[in-house]
Write an enzyme that holds these catalytic residues in place. Structure first.
Site, PDB file in Angstrom:
ATOM      1  N   SER A 121     -44.265 -12.486   9.708  1.00 13.77           N
ATOM      2  CA  SER A 121     -44.035 -11.046   9.756  1.00 13.77           C
ATOM      3  C   SER A 121     -44.097 -10.482   8.345  1.00 13.77           C
ATOM      4  CB  SER A 121     -42.669 -10.739  10.379  1.00 13.77           C
ATOM      5  OG  SER A 121     -42.437  -9.343  10.448  1.00 13.77           O
ATOM      6  N   LYS A 173     -40.623 -16.008  16.602  1.00 13.77           N
ATOM      7  CA  LYS A 173     -41.431 -14.830  16.262  1.00 13.77           C
ATOM      8  C   LYS A 173     -41.650 -13.959  17.500  1.00 13.77           C
ATOM      9  CE  LYS A 173     -44.150 -12.264  13.666  1.00 13.77           C
ATOM     10  NZ  LYS A 173     -45.076 -11.560  14.549  1.00 13.77           N
ATOM     11  N   HIS A 176     -38.531 -12.042  17.937  1.00 15.08           N
ATOM     12  CA  HIS A 176     -38.532 -11.083  16.822  1.00 15.08           C
ATOM     13  C   HIS A 176     -39.355  -9.848  17.184  1.00 15.08           C
ATOM     14  CE1 HIS A 176     -40.821  -9.432  13.376  1.00 15.08           C
ATOM     15  NE2 HIS A 176     -39.772  -9.685  12.624  1.00 15.08           N
ATOM     16  N   ASN A 177     -40.539 -10.050  17.747  1.00 18.49           N
ATOM     17  CA  ASN A 177     -41.396  -8.924  18.099  1.00 18.49           C
ATOM     18  C   ASN A 177     -40.849  -8.150  19.297  1.00 18.49           C
ATOM     19  OD1 ASN A 177     -42.980  -9.993  16.065  1.00 18.49           O
ATOM     20  ND2 ASN A 177     -44.886  -9.613  17.154  1.00 18.49           N
ATOM     21  N   GLU A 180     -38.359  -5.931  17.882  1.00 19.75           N
ATOM     22  CA  GLU A 180     -39.102  -4.878  17.184  1.00 19.75           C
ATOM     23  C   GLU A 180     -39.532  -3.778  18.153  1.00 19.75           C
ATOM     24  OE1 GLU A 180     -43.504  -5.118  15.707  1.00 19.75           O
ATOM     25  OE2 GLU A 180     -42.234  -6.033  14.174  1.00 19.75           O
TER      26      GLU A 180
END
Length: 301
Positions: A121, A173, A176-177, A180
């Protein structure tokens, strides 16, 4: 340390430049001759084939793959394998599904290769701010790549780490997204409410700037939002079309499989899907039903 990079888009190209500035040798390949020429002009080496990429790296080689998830990753690995030798390392720095990552690891390790997944990221700002890297893979292989990760990270011991075995990096990840997506949706809805209150004549840029300092909702994402408002306060010329690259969907699927309630992430994903619908059929159906049971007016195009 030497590194080969496949895929010299904005992130791949910026990663190469950050590594070059720190003294690492970088060899890059991309189907765009403009991208490889730009890499060479910057002081690294851009090549026109995978054969040249491998030939210009000393063994044991480490090659960072930055291509779209799915079949492109498998094709890239299949083309590289005959050119490489035991002890060489594949790094998947894209947004692959963690299940594919685990499969690739289990296929490559018995053949003598190393395989590391690195959820990355930082976007276009990584070249100056550093990249956040969530890494999965065998401990000794990850450790051998420490000089690369330390250089790309915001700090030598900051913003990166091995989070678990193969697949863990891409799994983290993915979540994480998903987070987001939810954060972006909340900011977008909040600013929309502020803009809609015409009677108060609110200045969105002023409010965003105030929130940047001391507020519990301050964040780098808010900083970027503030910069965007400063450039185009009314978002003129932009369409309400928001794609998703897959990680949000996978996060929702995992939440369901794990019996974890994730309504915010799920709804933010659905809002992205809805943004891509022209002449939305769902809303037209709602209008028709309201007209049928209550005689409410229906707007016609």
């Amino acid at each position: 340390m030497e590194l080969g990079i496949i895929g010299l888009g904005k992130m791949g190209g910026n990663m190469a430049e950050r590594l070059r500035r720190a003294g690492h040798k970088v060899v890059g390949f991309d189907f765009s001759k403009e991208a490889t020429a730009k890499l060479t002009a910057a002081g690294s080496l851009g090549v026109d084939s995978l054969e040249d990429l491998v030939a210009n790296l000393s063994a044991p080689r480490a090659i960072w793959i930055m291509v779209p998830s799915g079949d492109p990753v498998d094709q890239t690995i299949a083309k590289l394998k005959p050119l490489m030798q035991k002890g060489d390392i594949f790094i998947d720095g894209g947004n692959s599904n963690y299940k594919d990552t685990q499969r690739r690891h289990d296929e490559l390790v018995p053949e003598g290769f190393g395989f590391v997944d690195c959820g990355t990221s930082g976007g276009i700002w990584g070249i100056s701010e550093g990249y956040s890297m969530m890494i999965g893979g065998d401990k000794e292989v990850v450790e051998s790549l420490r000089p690369i990760f330390e250089t790309l990270a915001p700090g030598k011991d900051e913003g990166w780490g091995r989070v678990g075995p193969s697949g863990a990096g891409h799994f983290v990840k993915m979540v994480h997204n998903g987070i987001e997506y939810g954060l972006m949706q909340a900011y977008a809805e909040g600013f929309s409410i502020l803009k809609a209150k015409k009677v108060l004549d609110l200045d969105l840029l002023q409010i965003a700037s105030i929130w940047q300092k001391g507020s519990v909702v301050r964040s780098w994402l808010l900083d970027l939002t503030t910069d965007a408002l400063r450039k185009n306060i009314n978002l003129d010329g932009l369409e309400a079309f928001v794609p998703d690259s897959g990680e949000g969907r996978w996060t929702v699927f995992e939440a369901i499989d794990l019996n974890v309630s994730a309504p915010v992430i799920t709804e933010s994903l659905l809002r992205r899907v809805r943004s891509r619908e022209e002449n939305n059929f769902t809303d037209r159906m709602l209008a028709v039903m309201r007209n049928e049971f209550g005689g409410h007016a229906v707007k016609k195009s």
